[in-house]
Design an enzyme around this catalytic site. Structure first.
Site, PDB file in Angstrom:
ATOM      1  N   ASP A 146       0.852  -1.186   0.000  1.00 41.03           N
ATOM      2  CA  ASP A 146       0.000   0.000   0.000  1.00 41.03           C
ATOM      3  C   ASP A 146       0.891   1.239   0.000  1.00 41.03           C
ATOM      4  O   ASP A 146       1.723   1.409   0.898  1.00 41.03           O
ATOM      5  CB  ASP A 146      -0.890  -0.023   1.244  1.00 41.03           C
TER       6      ASP A 146
ATOM      7  N   GLU B  49      -2.554   0.325  -4.414  1.00 45.76           N
ATOM      8  CA  GLU B  49      -2.306  -0.913  -3.675  1.00 45.76           C
ATOM      9  C   GLU B  49      -2.401  -2.125  -4.590  1.00 45.76           C
ATOM     10  O   GLU B  49      -3.092  -2.123  -5.600  1.00 45.76           O
ATOM     11  CB  GLU B  49      -3.260  -1.056  -2.487  1.00 45.76           C
TER      12      GLU B  49
END
Length: 395
Positions: free
Chosen positions: A11, A106
């Protein structure tokens, strides 16, 4: 003996705000808030400096200004964010061929068997983080586990610029250590129902029967939570389609319900997908929409028609599918959009066989917008709806 599975969830930290700080060094260390700037605008992303003031994504801009009057408020630059996202995603390909990008910031990486090349999961994760920082200037947080669900939660346990590894056999202890609010998929309404039933912690839920949880939350949500607290969810983020596809989705900190908000998000997802369609020089005829409600019930709907021509075409088709499936009573936790059965785009000389003259012009205009944006690295041209949303809506 079967090879132990290893998944990374990566992320990018405070992505939009981090890109702005990277491009504008004078913003470093200061509260940066990216989002619509009108009275109806909302926060898309904010830096960690801004979060200390209580600012968070999906918060009305007016509220964010009250909480953080010294903040630097900026409109989003989606084209620039896509450019930086592509840089990060290309680095992933140097570490594994199995990548599932689930949003602009992500992705999941299947690192199973990669220890032969990069060493232990810890070593490979540290190398990945170092490479991304050196080549893009961005930091990422990495969660590592035997399944994607645990990896997803783990990546959020040591933000920003963190690494959290849940070893095989430690999944239950890890889940039991979480505050209930950090169990992915358990939103505010679900927590309220659990607390009303006397279940206030993950260990209490772990010790509850599946039947009890179903009686409180319903069959789907009860079964989901029963498996989740045991770390046994192996297919939550599994591929929805077997054929090649391009997809994107967004999970919301605060559930969506109004049609205006839903339409705004849907258009942004459509814009993001078409950007990738043009970039990869492909085409597709099948459009799929995924809806995940706040009780974690997930539904999807798809249809196949003519080749998706441009952002507006994709948005209209996705919107029609969405409202056929939306129950109009349950708040939405996640929206996903996918173009399926992707194949290489046809040569330009053959285009007129498949598109009307009007559509050919529209597609060429949008491709030109994309090419100019990619070349110049800034928002030279963009669809009128996105210009409006720069002023009013979710970035």
């Amino acid at each position: 003996m079967a090879t132990e599975k290893v998944f990374f969830h990566v992320d990018i930290d405070a992505f939009f705000a981090s890109v702005e700080q990277l491009d504008n060094p004078e913003y470093m260390g200061k509260p940066v808030i990216v989002g619509g700037q009108s009275e109806r605008g909302v926060v898309s992303t904010c830096s960690y400096e801004a979060r200390k003031f209580g600012v968070h994504s999906a918060m009305p801009i007016l509220q964010a200004r009250k909480l953080c009057p010294s903040g630097i408020f900026l409109r989003g630059r989606m084209d620039r964010y896509h450019e930086k996202s592509k840089e990060v995603m290309s680095i992933f390909k140097d570490f594994t061929p199995e990548i599932k990008q689930i949003s602009v910031d992500e992705a999941f990486l299947n690192m199973t068997g990669m220890e032969k090349i990069f060493g232990t999961p810890k070593n490979s994760a540290l190398l990945l983080k170092k490479t991304i920082k050196e080549e893009t200037g961005l930091t990422v947080s990495v969660g590592c586990a035997q399944n994607k669900y645990i990896a997803k939660i783990a990546s959020g346990r040591s933000k920003p610029d963190g690494l959290f590894i849940v070893k095989a056999g430690e999944e239950i202890d890890f889940m039991k250590s979480l505050p209930l609010k950090d169990v992915w998929g358990v939103g505010g309404k679900t927590r309220e129902r659990l607390i009303a039933a006397g279940l206030t912690s993950v260990p209490q839920i772990f010790n509850s029967s599946e039947h009890l949880l179903q009686s409180i939350l319903g069959n789907a949500s009860g079964s989901f939570l029963f498996q989740a607290v045991r770390g046994e969810l192996y297919d939550v983020f599994s591929d929805d389609v077997k054929s090649h596809s391009i997809s994107t989705e967004r999970t919301f900190e605060h559930d969506l319900f109004s049609h205006a908000e839903i339409d705004d998000v849907m258009f942004y997802l459509a814009s993001e997908l078409m950007y990738r369609i043009f970039d990869e020089k492909v085409k597709g005829k099948t459009v799929s929409v995924k809806i995940r409600y706040n009780d974690f019930t997930t539904v999807s709907v798809q249809s196949t028609g003519a080749v998706v021509n441009d952002t507006q075409d994709l948005f209209e088709r996705a919107r029609e599918l969405f409202y056929k499936k939306f129950d109009n009573k349950t708040p939405i936790r996640l929206l996903g959009l996918c173009i399926m059965n992707i194949e290489s785009d046809i040569p330009e000389a053959q285009t007129e066989l498949f598109y009307s003259e009007k559509n050919v012009k529209k597609r060429k205009i949008e491709e030109t917008m994309y090419t100019l944006t990619k070349k110049e690295g800034k928002n030279i041209l963009k669809p009128a709806r996105l210009l409006k949303k720069d002023k009013d809506g979710l970035e």
